[in-house]
Design an enzyme around this catalytic site. Structure first.
Site, PDB file in Angstrom:
ATOM      1  N   HIS A 271       0.859  -1.196   0.000  1.00 26.61           N
ATOM      2  CA  HIS A 271       0.000   0.000   0.000  1.00 26.61           C
ATOM      3  C   HIS A 271       0.885   1.233   0.000  1.00 26.61           C
ATOM      4  O   HIS A 271       1.960   1.233   0.572  1.00 26.61           O
ATOM      5  CB  HIS A 271      -0.895   0.018   1.255  1.00 26.61           C
ATOM      6  CG  HIS A 271      -2.089   0.889   1.094  1.00 26.61           C
ATOM      7  ND1 HIS A 271      -2.050   2.233   1.330  1.00 26.61           N
ATOM      8  CD2 HIS A 271      -3.348   0.601   0.681  1.00 26.61           C
ATOM      9  CE1 HIS A 271      -3.238   2.748   1.099  1.00 26.61           C
ATOM     10  NE2 HIS A 271      -4.049   1.778   0.699  1.00 26.61           N
ATOM     11  N   ASP A 328      -7.940  -5.330  -0.633  1.00 25.69           N
ATOM     12  CA  ASP A 328      -8.336  -6.158  -1.781  1.00 25.69           C
ATOM     13  C   ASP A 328      -7.969  -7.626  -1.642  1.00 25.69           C
ATOM     14  O   ASP A 328      -8.364  -8.444  -2.476  1.00 25.69           O
ATOM     15  CB  ASP A 328      -7.667  -5.608  -3.050  1.00 25.69           C
ATOM     16  CG  ASP A 328      -8.238  -4.247  -3.407  1.00 25.69           C
ATOM     17  OD1 ASP A 328      -7.456  -3.297  -3.589  1.00 25.69           O
ATOM     18  OD2 ASP A 328      -9.483  -4.131  -3.453  1.00 25.69           O
TER      19      ASP A 328
END
Ligand code: SDX
Length: 393
Positions: A271, A328
């Site tokens: 991320h 996700d």
């Protein structure tokens, strides 16, 4: 206010955007919507309340919530001509370009709510988008499977309406599964906002030119489709399927990731901001277990996913790079258990992210200090030189 980052010794002025909507602490793995921790909202609130919180800044009272729900319910139908819009797409079209095109087309069908400087038109386009995106998303799915569209049923909640329009048939009553409704509602809450991510920044940039809300959101949908962003939930399932087809050997796959084989990434990991466990991923992982169990689904891809996580959390390659599961990593497994095809996963991300996009567009639009977005650059091309005629090139 402005961050200065060095660029080969020079300085590039990178202005940070001010916002009061969502707070993230990437090192500590903290996410709060309007100051309220995501863990509390996921457990105790619901998507329509959280949409109100993000857009208007406070949790609604009972009467505000009723009025908001009614305003949205009044707009779930699409203009009949807009329904024909879907006929123009090939059946095998990915639903994301269908979604962004249909949302952009709202600017053509609802021209009485385009003016960003008229608060009534901004509110009208806001409730129209919240009401119509689920209908558009369901129609994009029905188009892809060649089944008839279902009109919205406004006796249902927003999430129930979406599920019925997606999986229901005109000929028979839809068997609503409350477990799926609850899980999907909570997943939408988890996706509702995430400060200045790629798609939200796109919405703010498009809107900064005083383009209308519909067309700004359409830009956000396009940015979200990328596999490095919202498209990752689809890419995770494709990655897990490939590992399973190869015999389920996670060690071999992880070695390929660590060897940086072109195009081989641990999708659903890493991320730009979280250098700790994404707080949403922790909640999704727990939900995956309960939803699959309640649906009686035994998906061996969940075991492969957990195996990959186990390896990554104990492997210095990933630890040293602070790579943890992001939102996700597990969501696709739940969506699949609910019956959605992989290509609809990013559409579901867009449905969840819509209130956040709207909140940021409204915040930008209402701020009198907002200027048109105009990123600066560091020029690295030729210094001045003369034109060379064709016979001298
Ligand atoms: C979302 O911004 C948001 O808030 C987005 C989002 C939201 O809610 O809006 O949270 C939603 O988009 C989540 C991210 C979904 N994308 C993926 O899961 C795709 C896989 N992830 C990567 O592509 C990557 O982690 C990014 C794009 C998410 C972040 O990319 P960065 O910032 O370039 O990663 P980094 O600079 O932190 O990488 C550091 C190192 C690099 O290796 P080295 O060059 O130092 O050797 O980690 C490596 C990267 O190559 N790396 C990975 C990796 N992610 C980073 N290696 C293998 N697999 C990965 N997934």
């Amino acid at each position: 206010e402005t961050g200065l980052t060095t660029f080969d010794g020079g300085f590039v002025n990178t202005s940070a955007c001010k916002s009061a909507i969502t707070y993230i602490d990437g090192e500590a793995g903290i996410l709060r919507y309007r100051g309220i921790p995501i863990e509390q909202l996921a457990e105790r609130s619901n998507f329509i309340e959280v949409s109100y919180l993000l857009i208007y800044g406070e949790l609604p009272t009972a009467s505000e919530l009723d009025a908001f729900t009614d305003r949205i319910r009044r707009h779930t139908l699409l203009h009949e001509d807009l329904k024909r819009f879907f006929d123009g797409f090939p059946r095998n079209a990915h639903p994301m370009p269908v979604l962004s095109s249909a949302v952009n087309a709202l600017s053509a069908y609802y021209q009485d709510s385009l003016d960003p400087k008229d608060p009534e038109q901004v509110e009208l386009s806001t409730v129209r988008l919240l009401a119509k995106l689920p209908t558009i998303a369901a129609y994009a799915y029905k188009k892809s499977v060649g089944q008839p569209f279902l009109y919205p049923d406004n006796s249902l909640s927003l999430v129930e309406n979406f599920l019925r329009m997606t999986f229901g048939f005109p000929a028979e009553p839809y068997d609503m599964n409350p477990e799926i409704v609850k899980a999907l509602d909570m997943l939408f809450v988890l996706h509702a906002d995430h400060e200045q991510n790629c798609s939200t920044s796109t919405v703010r940039l498009v809107g900064s030119s005083q383009a209308n809300l519909f067309t700004s959101i359409s830009g956000g949908i396009n940015a979200l489709w990328g596999p490095l962003h919202g498209g990752a939930n689809q890419a995770v399932l494709e990655m897990l399927d490939k590992i399973k087809e190869g015999g389920g050997d996670t060690t071999d796959f992880m070695n390929r990731v660590k060897n940086k084989e072109p195009g081989v990434k641990l999708m659903g990991f890493g991320h730009r901001v979280y250098k700790n466990y994404d707080p949403r991923a922790a909640i999704v992982k727990k939900t995956a277990d309960t939803v699959l169990e309640s649906l009686g689904v035994n998906d061996d891809l969940l075991d492969i996913a957990k195996g990959l996580e186990e390896v990554a959390l104990n492997d210095d390659y990933f630890i040293s790079r602070k790579l943890y599961p992001n939102v996700d990593f597990y969501t696709g497994l739940i969506y699949r258990a609910m019956g959605f095809p992989t290509r609809m996963f990013t559409v579901l991300f867009a449905l969840g992210r819509l209130p956040g996009w709207i909140a940021h567009w409204q915040e930008m639009n209402a701020d009198p200090s907002t200027k048109i977005g105009r990123p600066r650059q560091v020029y690295t091309g030729y210094t001045e030189r003369d034109f060379a005629p064709l016979d001298q090139r």
